[in-house]
Design a protein around this motif. Structure first.
Motif, short mmCIF file in Angstrom:
data_model
loop_
_atom_site.label_atom_id
_atom_site.label_comp_id
_atom_site.label_asym_id
_atom_site.label_seq_id
_atom_site.Cartn_x
_atom_site.Cartn_y
_atom_site.Cartn_z
N ARG A 50 5.55 -1.47 -1.01
CA ARG A 50 4.31 -0.69 -1.09
C ARG A 50 3.63 -0.95 -2.43
NH1 ARG A 50 4.57 2.35 3.44
NH2 ARG A 50 6.68 2.81 4.21
N ARG A 51 2.32 -1.08 -2.38
CA ARG A 51 1.50 -1.44 -3.54
C ARG A 51 1.98 -2.74 -4.18
NH1 ARG A 51 0.82 4.45 -6.54
NH2 ARG A 51 -0.20 5.52 -4.80
N PRO A 52 2.25 -3.77 -3.39
CA PRO A 52 2.65 -5.05 -3.99
C PRO A 52 1.48 -5.67 -4.74
CG PRO A 52 2.12 -5.38 -1.69
CD PRO A 52 2.02 -3.89 -1.93
N LEU A 53 1.78 -6.49 -5.71
CA LEU A 53 0.73 -7.25 -6.37
C LEU A 53 0.26 -8.36 -5.43
CD1 LEU A 53 -0.92 -8.03 -8.91
CD2 LEU A 53 0.97 -9.56 -9.52
N ARG A 54 -1.05 -8.46 -5.27
CA ARG A 54 -1.64 -9.57 -4.54
C ARG A 54 -2.32 -10.48 -5.56
NH1 ARG A 54 -2.45 -9.64 0.84
NH2 ARG A 54 -4.31 -10.90 0.50
N SER A 55 -1.59 -11.50 -5.99
CA SER A 55 -2.12 -12.45 -6.97
C SER A 55 -1.72 -13.84 -6.50
CB SER A 55 -1.53 -12.18 -8.36
OG SER A 55 -0.16 -12.55 -8.39
N ARG A 56 -2.15 -14.86 -7.23
CA ARG A 56 -1.81 -16.22 -6.80
C ARG A 56 -0.30 -16.40 -6.69
NH1 ARG A 56 -1.90 -22.25 -9.30
NH2 ARG A 56 -2.05 -23.32 -7.29
N ASP A 57 0.45 -15.95 -7.71
CA ASP A 57 1.90 -16.17 -7.71
C ASP A 57 2.60 -15.44 -6.57
OD1 ASP A 57 1.47 -17.64 -9.99
OD2 ASP A 57 3.00 -16.63 -11.18
N THR A 58 2.20 -14.21 -6.28
CA THR A 58 2.87 -13.45 -5.22
C THR A 58 2.46 -13.93 -3.85
OG1 THR A 58 1.23 -11.67 -5.26
CG2 THR A 58 3.14 -11.44 -6.71
N LEU A 59 1.21 -14.34 -3.70
CA LEU A 59 0.78 -14.87 -2.39
C LEU A 59 1.45 -16.22 -2.11
CD1 LEU A 59 -3.00 -13.89 -2.48
CD2 LEU A 59 -1.17 -12.80 -1.16
N LEU A 60 1.68 -17.02 -3.16
CA LEU A 60 2.44 -18.26 -2.99
C LEU A 60 3.87 -17.96 -2.54
CD1 LEU A 60 1.25 -20.28 -6.12
CD2 LEU A 60 0.94 -20.99 -3.74
#
Length: 438
Positions: A50-60
């Motif tokens: 819940r409330r994960p970070l959505r950034s380039r590194d996490t989406l990768l």
């Protein structure tokens, strides 16, 4: 060859006309989000982030796990609860191709996962990823029974030939260039037939809080981990084989990404509130409370979050940042605006990060009129009157935020490729201008 316009665009760093007074909601922790994704993918039952970070590194990271067969559903919870990811483990499989970008967590945490896949998994990424050390993971996995093709480089690109399982057992590695070498083996260790015993044989380990974070998160999903802190041998970590539980986890704010906003309060003599700052955490960014207080601020941890207040003065500091190296760029930026010299020590390993951060900080601050000298393991910073100019970021998110901190106090600073902040801190320009009331 085409060049992404965002990589050459210049962003005028906002200049603060007075003391900052703002509440800033910092997105979730990259380090926690990516560890949680790996553990959820290896669990024996579904889990929730819940409330994960959505950034380039996490989406990768999420996309890489999907390519290996893990199902990750995205959604939005009831009002006030934010986004969630539901992770449904599956039989890991290849063939698959993983794009690591320039994310250390992806390039180092996923090769051990790939050894458990049924089939080949190829790893590739940005040009800079080819220069970042991976030999510790590759050599360790080979010693544990994995087959990896890297043409002898000890770096990307490479192919892992997954056999559906890995024998595991004891292994020696030199993780002095990155604590992620240790974390990568521990995270997958419960799924190895014999678990894993990781023995670090090199010089002092950097970024120990990140290893403690890995251990805490493993224990939270049911893994048995023996560590030096729990009475084990120095520099040895043991993970017992066993099933991992699915977990319902709310991701903490990224405390390292709170750094530029706290620095803004320090530099302008203002006040910034970061909601939901945890009272207990393994995040390295928590040390900012101590460091920035020593540099002239004061802080109070309340039920709502952290209240940080600048005094109007910024003092130099002599500090060992070996455990919290990622904080170095922001601290260097503040130190360049201080009233006395600073020495930042214990961070030789930063030469192997997204860029050579020691060389980059020296060059960029000096080109604004500063006086920074590289040492064997850090920086010596003598404050000087700075002037405007272009801060080059070298596709490094923390160089961009460091430049923005200087821009608060120095007119005419422009940041090249501020979009690189999306690596870990999406919407940084909007958060920054919002903090200033723009």
């Amino acid at each position: 060859m085409t060049v992404n316009p965002a990589h050459t665009a210049l962003w005028p760093a906002p200049h603060a006309s007075g003391a900052v007074d703002a509440t800033v909601h910092v997105p979730g922790s990259k380090s926690v989000t990516n560890r949680a994704l790996v553990l959820a993918a290896l669990a024996s039952e579904p889990g929730w982030l819940r409330r994960p970070l959505r950034s380039r590194d996490t989406l990768l990271m999420a996309e890489a796990l999907r390519t290996m067969g893990v199902e990750i559903e995205e959604g939005v919870g009831p009002e006030g609860t934010g986004e969630f990811w539901r992770v449904i483990p599956a039989g890991l499989r290849g063939p698959a191709t993983v794009d690591v970008g320039n994310a250390g967590t992806v390039m180092r945490f996923l090769p051990p996962v790939a050894t458990l896949a049924d089939g080949t998994v190829r790893f590739d990424g940005d040009p800079r990823s080819y220069e970042r050390p991976l030999h510790g993971v590759i050599d360790a996995l080979r010693a544990l029974g994995a087959r990896i093709d890297d043409d002898g480089r000890g770096a990307l690109p490479m192919t892992v030939h997954g056999g559906g399982a890995l024998e595991g057992g004891p292994v020696e590695i030199d993780a002095s260039s990155s604590s992620q070498f240790v974390s990568s083996l521990l995270l997958s260790g419960p799924r190895f037939n014999q678990g894993v015993e990781v023995r670090h044989t090199g010089s002092a380990l950097p970024s120990m809080p990140h290893i403690r974070m890995t251990v805490d998160m493993l224990r939270a999903v049911g893994a048995q981990v023996d560590t030096p802190e729990s009475g084990g041998e120095p520099n040895v970590w043991r993970v017992t084989p066993g099933a991992l539980l699915g977990r319902d986890l709310t991701i903490e704010p990224d405390l390292s990404n709170a750094q530029p906003f706290l620095a803004a309060a320090l530099v302008t003599g203002g006040k910034v509130v970061i909601p939901d700052w945890p009272s207990r955490t393994t995040q390295p960014g928590d040390r900012l409370r101590e460091i920035f207080t020593d540099m002239g601020g004061s802080c109070e941890l309340t039920d709502y979050g952290l209240v940080f207040t600048g005094s109007g003065a910024v003092h130099g500091i002599d500090v060992d940042l070996g455990e919290v190296g990622e904080l170095t760029p922001g601290i260097a930026a503040v130190a360049a605006l201080a009233d006395s010299p600073s020495t930042l020590r214990g961070v030789a390993h930063l030469r192997l990060h997204e860029t050579d951060r020691l060389a980059a900080l020296t060059k960029e601050i000096n080109e604004l009129g500063g006086d920074v000298t590289e040492t064997a393991d850090g920086l010596h910073i003598r404050p000087r009157r700075l002037h405007g100019g272009v801060v080059h970021t070298y596709e490094d998110h923390r160089m961009a935020t460091a430049g923005a901190i200087i821009g608060l106090a120095v007119e005419g600073v422009q940041i090249e490729n501020v979009a690189t902040t999306a690596k870990t801190l999406p919407d940084f320009p909007d958060l920054w201008t919002g903090m200033l009331g723009a």
